[in-house]
Scaffold this motif. Sequence first.
Motif, PDB file in Angstrom:
ATOM      1  N   LEU A  81      -4.837  -4.775 -10.158  1.00  0.00           N
ATOM      2  CA  LEU A  81      -3.895  -4.429 -11.209  1.00  0.00           C
ATOM      3  C   LEU A  81      -3.317  -5.623 -11.724  1.00  0.00           C
ATOM      4  CD1 LEU A  81      -1.990  -2.786  -8.046  1.00  0.00           C
ATOM      5  CD2 LEU A  81      -3.494  -1.393 -10.566  1.00  0.00           C
ATOM      6  N   ASP A  82      -3.794  -5.301 -13.533  1.00  0.00           N
ATOM      7  CA  ASP A  82      -3.064  -6.555 -14.092  1.00  0.00           C
ATOM      8  C   ASP A  82      -5.040  -8.017 -13.862  1.00  0.00           C
ATOM      9  OD1 ASP A  82      -1.660  -5.933 -16.313  1.00  0.00           O
ATOM     10  OD2 ASP A  82      -0.219  -5.771 -15.505  1.00  0.00           O
ATOM     11  N   ASP A  83      -4.268  -8.633 -12.986  1.00  0.00           N
ATOM     12  CA  ASP A  83      -4.793 -10.019 -12.854  1.00  0.00           C
ATOM     13  C   ASP A  83      -4.790 -10.288 -11.197  1.00  0.00           C
ATOM     14  OD1 ASP A  83      -5.431 -10.729 -15.168  1.00  0.00           O
ATOM     15  OD2 ASP A  83      -3.644 -11.842 -15.473  1.00  0.00           O
ATOM     16  N   THR A  84      -4.296  -9.242 -11.131  1.00  0.00           N
ATOM     17  CA  THR A  84      -4.215  -9.460  -9.270  1.00  0.00           C
ATOM     18  C   THR A  84      -4.746  -8.774  -8.012  1.00  0.00           C
ATOM     19  OG1 THR A  84      -1.524 -10.095  -9.774  1.00  0.00           O
ATOM     20  CG2 THR A  84      -2.274  -9.409  -7.412  1.00  0.00           C
ATOM     21  N   LYS A  85      -5.453  -9.177  -7.396  1.00  0.00           N
ATOM     22  CA  LYS A  85      -6.728  -8.493  -6.522  1.00  0.00           C
ATOM     23  C   LYS A  85      -5.742  -8.310  -5.535  1.00  0.00           C
ATOM     24  CE  LYS A  85     -10.996 -10.790  -8.342  1.00  0.00           C
ATOM     25  NZ  LYS A  85     -11.035  -9.607  -9.480  1.00  0.00           N
ATOM     26  N   ASN A  86      -5.966  -6.936  -4.735  1.00  0.00           N
ATOM     27  CA  ASN A  86      -5.177  -6.241  -3.689  1.00  0.00           C
ATOM     28  C   ASN A  86      -6.419  -5.458  -2.573  1.00  0.00           C
ATOM     29  OD1 ASN A  86      -2.509  -6.451  -4.506  1.00  0.00           O
ATOM     30  ND2 ASN A  86      -3.687  -5.650  -6.710  1.00  0.00           N
ATOM     31  N   LEU A  87      -6.682  -6.209  -1.397  1.00  0.00           N
ATOM     32  CA  LEU A  87      -7.717  -5.436  -0.635  1.00  0.00           C
ATOM     33  C   LEU A  87      -6.949  -3.973   0.188  1.00  0.00           C
ATOM     34  CD1 LEU A  87      -9.967  -5.370   0.774  1.00  0.00           C
ATOM     35  CD2 LEU A  87      -8.419  -6.645   3.141  1.00  0.00           C
ATOM     36  N   MET A  88      -7.785  -2.566  -0.417  1.00  0.00           N
ATOM     37  CA  MET A  88      -6.561  -1.467   0.154  1.00  0.00           C
ATOM     38  C   MET A  88      -8.867  -0.749   1.202  1.00  0.00           C
ATOM     39  SD  MET A  88      -4.566  -0.989  -1.999  1.00  0.00           S
ATOM     40  CE  MET A  88      -3.946   1.064  -2.502  1.00  0.00           C
ATOM     41  N   ARG A  89      -7.245  -0.613   2.187  1.00  0.00           N
ATOM     42  CA  ARG A  89      -7.622   0.600   3.280  1.00  0.00           C
ATOM     43  C   ARG A  89      -7.337   1.790   3.610  1.00  0.00           C
ATOM     44  NH1 ARG A  89      -8.399  -5.805   6.370  1.00  0.00           N
ATOM     45  NH2 ARG A  89     -10.186  -6.118   5.887  1.00  0.00           N
ATOM     46  N   ALA A  90      -8.361   2.136   4.313  1.00  0.00           N
ATOM     47  CA  ALA A  90      -7.180   3.635   4.802  1.00  0.00           C
ATOM     48  C   ALA A  90      -5.525   3.660   5.199  1.00  0.00           C
ATOM     49  CB  ALA A  90      -7.631   4.393   6.099  1.00  0.00           C
ATOM     50  N   HIS A  91      -5.203   4.446   4.736  1.00  0.00           N
ATOM     51  CA  HIS A  91      -3.365   4.532   4.328  1.00  0.00           C
ATOM     52  C   HIS A  91      -2.761   3.992   3.404  1.00  0.00           C
ATOM     53  CE1 HIS A  91      -4.429   7.693   7.213  1.00  0.00           C
ATOM     54  NE2 HIS A  91      -5.393   7.152   8.173  1.00  0.00           N
ATOM     55  N   ASP A  92      -3.127   2.905   2.533  1.00  0.00           N
ATOM     56  CA  ASP A  92      -2.808   2.284   1.756  1.00  0.00           C
ATOM     57  C   ASP A  92      -2.629   2.633   0.356  1.00  0.00           C
ATOM     58  OD1 ASP A  92      -2.689   0.063   3.680  1.00  0.00           O
ATOM     59  OD2 ASP A  92      -4.523  -1.013   2.549  1.00  0.00           O
ATOM     60  N   TYR A  93      -1.669   2.776  -0.254  1.00  0.00           N
ATOM     61  CA  TYR A  93      -1.483   3.313  -1.083  1.00  0.00           C
ATOM     62  C   TYR A  93      -0.961   2.813  -2.305  1.00  0.00           C
ATOM     63  CZ  TYR A  93       3.436   5.098  -0.046  1.00  0.00           C
ATOM     64  OH  TYR A  93       4.473   4.948   0.165  1.00  0.00           O
ATOM     65  N   VAL A  94      -0.712   3.390  -4.097  1.00  0.00           N
ATOM     66  CA  VAL A  94      -0.357   2.547  -4.976  1.00  0.00           C
ATOM     67  C   VAL A  94       0.053   3.476  -6.019  1.00  0.00           C
ATOM     68  CG1 VAL A  94      -2.707   1.919  -6.222  1.00  0.00           C
ATOM     69  CG2 VAL A  94      -0.547   0.675  -6.038  1.00  0.00           C
ATOM     70  N   TYR A  95       1.909   2.696  -6.753  1.00  0.00           N
ATOM     71  CA  TYR A  95       1.522   3.886  -7.695  1.00  0.00           C
ATOM     72  C   TYR A  95       1.071   2.800  -9.316  1.00  0.00           C
ATOM     73  CZ  TYR A  95       4.263   5.174 -11.549  1.00  0.00           C
ATOM     74  OH  TYR A  95       5.278   5.821 -12.836  1.00  0.00           O
ATOM     75  N   VAL A  96       0.194   3.818  -9.914  1.00  0.00           N
ATOM     76  CA  VAL A  96       0.065   2.061 -10.561  1.00  0.00           C
ATOM     77  C   VAL A  96       1.335   2.934 -12.565  1.00  0.00           C
ATOM     78  CG1 VAL A  96      -1.470   0.998 -12.201  1.00  0.00           C
ATOM     79  CG2 VAL A  96      -2.199   1.650 -10.058  1.00  0.00           C
ATOM     80  N   PRO A  97       1.588   2.149 -12.651  1.00  0.00           N
ATOM     81  CA  PRO A  97       2.880   3.012 -14.143  1.00  0.00           C
ATOM     82  C   PRO A  97       1.607   2.281 -15.076  1.00  0.00           C
ATOM     83  CG  PRO A  97       3.122   0.311 -13.674  1.00  0.00           C
ATOM     84  CD  PRO A  97       2.612   1.004 -12.325  1.00  0.00           C
ATOM     85  N   PRO A  98       1.965   3.090 -16.329  1.00  0.00           N
ATOM     86  CA  PRO A  98       1.484   3.429 -17.838  1.00  0.00           C
ATOM     87  C   PRO A  98       1.348   1.490 -18.173  1.00  0.00           C
ATOM     88  CG  PRO A  98       2.769   4.914 -18.092  1.00  0.00           C
ATOM     89  CD  PRO A  98       3.215   4.390 -16.738  1.00  0.00           C
ATOM     90  N   GLY A  99       0.355   1.363 -18.462  1.00  0.00           N
ATOM     91  CA  GLY A  99       0.608  -0.025 -19.633  1.00  0.00           C
ATOM     92  C   GLY A  99      -0.201  -1.151 -18.270  1.00  0.00           C
ATOM     93  N   VAL A 100      -0.707  -0.794 -17.105  1.00  0.00           N
ATOM     94  CA  VAL A 100      -1.602  -2.128 -15.933  1.00  0.00           C
ATOM     95  C   VAL A 100      -2.365  -1.441 -16.457  1.00  0.00           C
ATOM     96  CG1 VAL A 100      -1.475  -2.428 -13.572  1.00  0.00           C
ATOM     97  CG2 VAL A 100       1.032  -1.548 -14.232  1.00  0.00           C
ATOM     98  N   ARG A 101      -3.683  -2.680 -16.748  1.00  0.00           N
ATOM     99  CA  ARG A 101      -4.801  -2.904 -16.428  1.00  0.00           C
ATOM    100  C   ARG A 101      -4.966  -2.876 -15.077  1.00  0.00           C
ATOM    101  NH1 ARG A 101      -6.487  -7.211 -17.360  1.00  0.00           N
ATOM    102  NH2 ARG A 101      -4.429  -8.380 -17.500  1.00  0.00           N
ATOM    103  N   HIS A 102      -6.088  -1.848 -14.505  1.00  0.00           N
ATOM    104  CA  HIS A 102      -6.957  -1.769 -13.489  1.00  0.00           C
ATOM    105  C   HIS A 102      -7.682  -1.777 -13.128  1.00  0.00           C
ATOM    106  CE1 HIS A 102      -4.827   2.542 -14.640  1.00  0.00           C
ATOM    107  NE2 HIS A 102      -5.888   2.740 -14.059  1.00  0.00           N
TER     108      HIS A 102
END
Length: 128
Positions: A81-102
């Motif tokens: 998300l932009d320049d931040t790396k996030n480890l995602m596993r089962a049951h993790d979720y994210v909301y990505v608004p407009p304008g965020v590089r991903h």
Amino acid sequence: MTRKPAPRLLLEKMANMPWKEYPGHFGGALSKELAGPETTGSARVDFRISRYAPAAYVQEHVHQVQEQVYYVLEGEGVLTLDDTKNLMRAHDYVYVPPGVRHSFTNTGTQGLVFLVITTPASDDEEAR
């Protein structure tokens, strides 16, 4: 003026929906459109299930008006998300608004399976 058909009711089995590798997706990054423009005629929502093989990914991109929710069902991957790396596993979720590089990459040894909800269905719609 061209009139769009009204969205239609859909009650379907996921097994009947085809896997597709959409533009910008690579290495076995497959998705099924469960409810969206092609399956229901909806312009407001695009609901998909995705399965990325190990090392598969969607290239970095940004939406102008679309909002997205990713919900991981199984496997693991790195969501940037932009320049931040996030480890995602089962049951993790994210909301990505407009304008965020991903981007999203399967960094695990098994399939990465997740749901994606996008609204509106097209990034061509003007911001309201």
